[in-house]
Design an enzyme around this catalytic site. Structure first.
Site, short mmCIF file in Angstrom:
data_model
loop_
_atom_site.label_atom_id
_atom_site.label_comp_id
_atom_site.label_asym_id
_atom_site.label_seq_id
_atom_site.Cartn_x
_atom_site.Cartn_y
_atom_site.Cartn_z
N LEU A 24 0.86 -1.00 0.19
CA LEU A 24 -0.11 -0.02 0.09
C LEU A 24 0.89 1.18 0.02
CD1 LEU A 24 -2.71 1.81 0.66
CD2 LEU A 24 -2.21 1.08 3.10
N GLY A 26 4.39 1.23 -0.31
CA GLY A 26 5.07 1.38 -1.42
C GLY A 26 4.81 1.79 -2.72
N TYR A 150 3.33 -7.35 17.03
CA TYR A 150 3.66 -6.36 16.24
C TYR A 150 4.18 -5.14 17.01
CZ TYR A 150 2.56 -2.91 12.34
OH TYR A 150 2.55 -1.82 11.58
N VAL A 181 -3.33 3.77 7.70
CA VAL A 181 -3.17 4.32 6.16
C VAL A 181 -4.23 3.56 5.52
CG1 VAL A 181 -1.48 4.47 4.42
CG2 VAL A 181 -0.56 4.25 6.81
N TRP A 216 -18.07 -4.54 12.14
CA TRP A 216 -17.67 -5.22 13.29
C TRP A 216 -17.45 -4.38 14.28
CZ3 TRP A 216 -13.51 -8.40 9.83
CH2 TRP A 216 -14.40 -9.36 9.19
P1 NAP Z 1 1.36 -4.29 2.78
O1 NAP Z 1 0.62 -3.26 1.90
O2 NAP Z 1 1.08 -5.24 3.54
O3 NAP Z 1 2.91 -4.33 2.20
C1 NAP Z 1 4.08 -5.10 2.83
C2 NAP Z 1 5.22 -4.96 1.90
O4 NAP Z 1 6.17 -5.67 2.57
C3 NAP Z 1 4.82 -5.80 0.34
O5 NAP Z 1 5.59 -4.89 -0.40
C4 NAP Z 1 5.45 -7.19 0.74
O6 NAP Z 1 5.94 -7.84 -0.35
C5 NAP Z 1 6.44 -6.69 1.70
N1 NAP Z 1 7.11 -7.91 2.48
C6 NAP Z 1 6.26 -8.56 3.46
N2 NAP Z 1 7.10 -9.49 3.89
C7 NAP Z 1 8.23 -9.68 3.42
C8 NAP Z 1 9.21 -10.35 3.34
N3 NAP Z 1 9.41 -11.53 4.21
N4 NAP Z 1 10.39 -10.19 2.55
C9 NAP Z 1 10.21 -9.04 1.71
N5 NAP Z 1 9.18 -8.25 1.65
C10 NAP Z 1 8.19 -8.52 2.47
O7 NAP Z 1 1.99 -3.17 3.88
P2 NAP Z 1 1.79 -1.38 4.14
O8 NAP Z 1 0.40 -1.14 4.43
O9 NAP Z 1 2.05 -0.80 2.80
O10 NAP Z 1 2.89 -1.23 5.34
C11 NAP Z 1 3.74 -0.56 4.97
C12 NAP Z 1 4.63 -0.26 6.24
O11 NAP Z 1 3.92 0.92 6.88
C13 NAP Z 1 4.90 -1.27 7.32
O12 NAP Z 1 6.14 -1.31 7.87
C14 NAP Z 1 3.58 -1.20 8.15
O13 NAP Z 1 4.07 -1.66 9.36
C15 NAP Z 1 3.62 0.52 8.14
N6 NAP Z 1 2.25 1.04 8.63
C16 NAP Z 1 1.19 0.48 7.96
C17 NAP Z 1 -0.11 1.07 8.27
C18 NAP Z 1 -1.40 0.71 7.53
O14 NAP Z 1 -2.56 1.07 8.27
N7 NAP Z 1 -1.24 0.09 6.60
C19 NAP Z 1 -0.09 1.91 9.43
C20 NAP Z 1 1.36 2.29 10.15
C21 NAP Z 1 2.34 1.82 9.55
P3 NAP Z 1 5.04 -8.57 -1.25
O15 NAP Z 1 4.03 -7.46 -1.90
O16 NAP Z 1 5.66 -9.29 -2.14
O17 NAP Z 1 4.07 -9.44 -0.59
O1 GFB Z 2 -7.90 -1.12 11.02
P1 GFB Z 2 -8.35 -2.00 11.91
O2 GFB Z 2 -8.56 -3.60 11.66
O3 GFB Z 2 -7.18 -2.02 13.06
O4 GFB Z 2 -9.40 -1.39 12.61
P2 GFB Z 2 -6.69 -1.13 14.24
C1 GFB Z 2 -10.31 -1.99 13.50
C2 GFB Z 2 -11.29 -1.36 14.15
O5 GFB Z 2 -12.45 -1.14 13.13
C3 GFB Z 2 -12.26 -2.06 15.33
C4 GFB Z 2 -13.41 -1.93 13.60
O6 GFB Z 2 -12.69 -1.22 16.32
C5 GFB Z 2 -13.20 -2.98 14.61
O7 GFB Z 2 -14.12 -3.45 15.51
N1 GFB Z 2 -14.14 -2.66 12.43
C6 GFB Z 2 -15.28 -2.43 11.97
C7 GFB Z 2 -13.35 -3.26 11.36
N2 GFB Z 2 -15.58 -3.23 10.90
C8 GFB Z 2 -14.20 -3.94 10.58
C9 GFB Z 2 -13.86 -4.64 9.52
O8 GFB Z 2 -14.65 -4.85 8.55
N3 GFB Z 2 -12.57 -4.94 9.61
C10 GFB Z 2 -11.58 -4.49 10.45
N4 GFB Z 2 -10.28 -4.92 10.20
N5 GFB Z 2 -11.84 -3.88 11.47
C11 GFB Z 2 -4.40 -1.90 13.88
C12 GFB Z 2 -3.26 -2.61 14.55
O9 GFB Z 2 -5.37 -1.68 14.73
O10 GFB Z 2 -3.91 -0.80 13.49
C13 GFB Z 2 -2.14 -2.97 13.42
O11 GFB Z 2 -3.67 -3.90 15.03
C14 GFB Z 2 -1.92 -2.06 12.50
O12 GFB Z 2 -1.15 -3.20 14.32
C15 GFB Z 2 -2.99 -0.92 12.27
O13 GFB Z 2 -0.88 -1.29 13.30
C16 GFB Z 2 -2.72 0.48 11.74
O14 GFB Z 2 -6.66 0.37 13.77
O15 GFB Z 2 -7.52 -1.38 15.43
#
Ligand code: NAP
Ligand code: GFB
Length: 329
Positions: A24, A26, A150, A181, A216
């Site tokens: 996402l 990247g 995590y 994000v 949920w």
């Molecule tokens: P994502 O969509 O799940 O993408 C994960 C990326 O890491 C993919 O490119 C995946 O490669 C690669 N990857 C996973 N395991 C790997 C391994 N063993 N070796 C090499 N590459 C590997 O994650 P994202 O949401 O973009 O998150 C990117 C960063 O932002 C992460 O560090 C995450 O902790 C941080 N972050 C995300 C959120 C959020 O809400 N999404 C919030 C806060 C921080 P493939 O495509 O080949 O699987």
């Molecule tokens: O994004 P999310 O799964 O993670 O959001 P967190 C969870 C919240 O959304 C909870 C409600 O309050 C859920 O009850 N929710 C409602 C749902 N409907 C849905 C649904 O369809 N899917 C999901 N997934 N939730 C994460 C961390 O916390 O935040 C991870 O656990 C990561 O480590 C991420 O860092 C950014 O925001 O609660």
């Protein structure tokens, strides 16, 4: 104005290696680099996926770093998931992310990379805390039990950064702390993904099947959401302008925080879902809130404007519907 302040606009030659370049965040950086900022003279950008190297393997990690000899690293690769995936797999989230982080930072150090920007998350802060949360509070107490694996693995990135800087003062390894994000190329898998992509996917299915959209939990927890393209723009500013080892929160302001119910209503509106919306309170709520302050970011980039939430959500929904067949779901 989406462009954060640029002080030293002279872009010295940079070979930037982006781990997790196909996820996402990247893909958002790829978009901003190619469509907005452009690749400048003397710059090279390499976006890795897990097929280029399994970063949980020290040998493969060293090999891909030796091959590319990056001067800068944006370290995104991680095992990532929403609340429910975290609750199911805390051990794997802990081990896999520790392996990846240890391998990537050591490999960067061995090729003398001058900058590494890693990723923490606002969900790793202490569960019992005062609000708003800020960068000084990372280690002030245990994280929420739903994602402790995590959270602790991510907190260790801050320890790594300080240790590498201690080892060699020239090592400016730092980290950003994004809030939740969302955006195009997200993981729309309903079981494992985050709330917004999950609700978008569920609304899409409910629309087609004429079934209710089931949210949920209670809908009362509160979240701040950052659009992936805005995060990418800020990431590029951090890569060359931010000079602290201390991490920096990248989030919309506290006043932008919404309840899950409000987020669900926004998805219903943007997806033009006409069916019934129900709340399954047998499902967990997770952390009630993790309200983060973006005051430090505001000091550095007072004029940066975030994409309005509804507009970002519409762009994400439009992308999902247009790319339904190929989207991660
Ligand atoms: P994502 O969509 O799940 O993408 C994960 C990326 O890491 C993919 O490119 C995946 O490669 C690669 N990857 C996973 N395991 C790997 C391994 N063993 N070796 C090499 N590459 C590997 O994650 P994202 O949401 O973009 O998150 C990117 C960063 O932002 C992460 O560090 C995450 O902790 C941080 N972050 C995300 C959120 C959020 O809400 N999404 C919030 C806060 C921080 P493939 O495509 O080949 O699987
Ligand atoms: O994004 P999310 O799964 O993670 O959001 P967190 C969870 C919240 O959304 C909870 C409600 O309050 C859920 O009850 N929710 C409602 C749902 N409907 C849905 C649904 O369809 N899917 C999901 N997934 N939730 C994460 C961390 O916390 O935040 C991870 O656990 C990561 O480590 C991420 O860092 C950014 O925001 O609660």
């Amino acid at each position: 104005n989406h462009q954060p302040e640029k002080k030293n606009s002279t872009s010295a030659p940079m070979r930037v290696l982006v781990t997790g370049g196909t996820g996402l965040v990247g893909r958002a950086i790829q978009h901003v680099i190619r469509e907005e900022r452009g690749i400048r003279e003397g710059e090279e950008w390499i976006f890795l996926s897990s097929t280029d190297a399994n970063l949980m393997d020290a040998g493969e990690t060293r090999e891909v770093f030796q091959k590319h000899q990056p001067t800068h690293v944006i370290h995104l690769a991680a095992m990532v998931g929403g609340l429910f995936k975290n609750m199911r797999a805390n051990l794997d989230f802990w081990r896999n992310n520790i392996y990846i982080n240890d391998n990537v930072l050591q490999a960067a150090h061995e090729v003398d990379a001058v900058r590494v920007v890693s990723c923490l998350s606002t969900c790793i802060f202490p569960d019992k805390t005062t609000y708003p949360i800020d960068e000084t509070m990372i280690h002030n107490g245990p994280p929420h039990k739903s994602n402790f694996g995590y959270s602790y693995a991510k907190r260790m990135l801050d320890v790594y950064n300080r240790a590498y800087h201690d080892q060699e003062r020239g090592r400016f390894y730092t980290a950003v702390i994004p809030t939740n994000v969302f955006g195009p190329h997200d993981n729309f898998n309903i079981k494992d993904g985050h709330v917004l992509p999950g609700l978008i996917h569920k609304a899409y299915i409910a629309q087609k099947e004429g079934s209710p959209l089931v949210v949920w939990g209670s809908g009362t927890p509160r979240r701040q959401f950052i659009y992936s393209l805005d995060l990418a723009r800020l990431f590029l500013w951090v890569l060359t302008e931010y000079q602290e080892v201390e991490p920096i929160i990248l989030s919309v302001g506290e006043e932008e925080e919404v309840s899950i119910k409000e987020a669900a209503e926004a998805v219903v509106e943007v997806m033009r879902f006409k069916g019934q919306v129900t709340y399954d309170t047998t499902k967990a709520d997770g952390q009630f809130k993790k309200t983060a302050s973006n005051a430090k970011l505001r000091q550095y980039c007072p004029n940066f404007t975030f994409t309005p939430f509804k507009q970002a959500l519409k762009e994400t929904c439009d992308w999902f519907v247009a790319n339904y067949d190929s989207a991660r779901k």
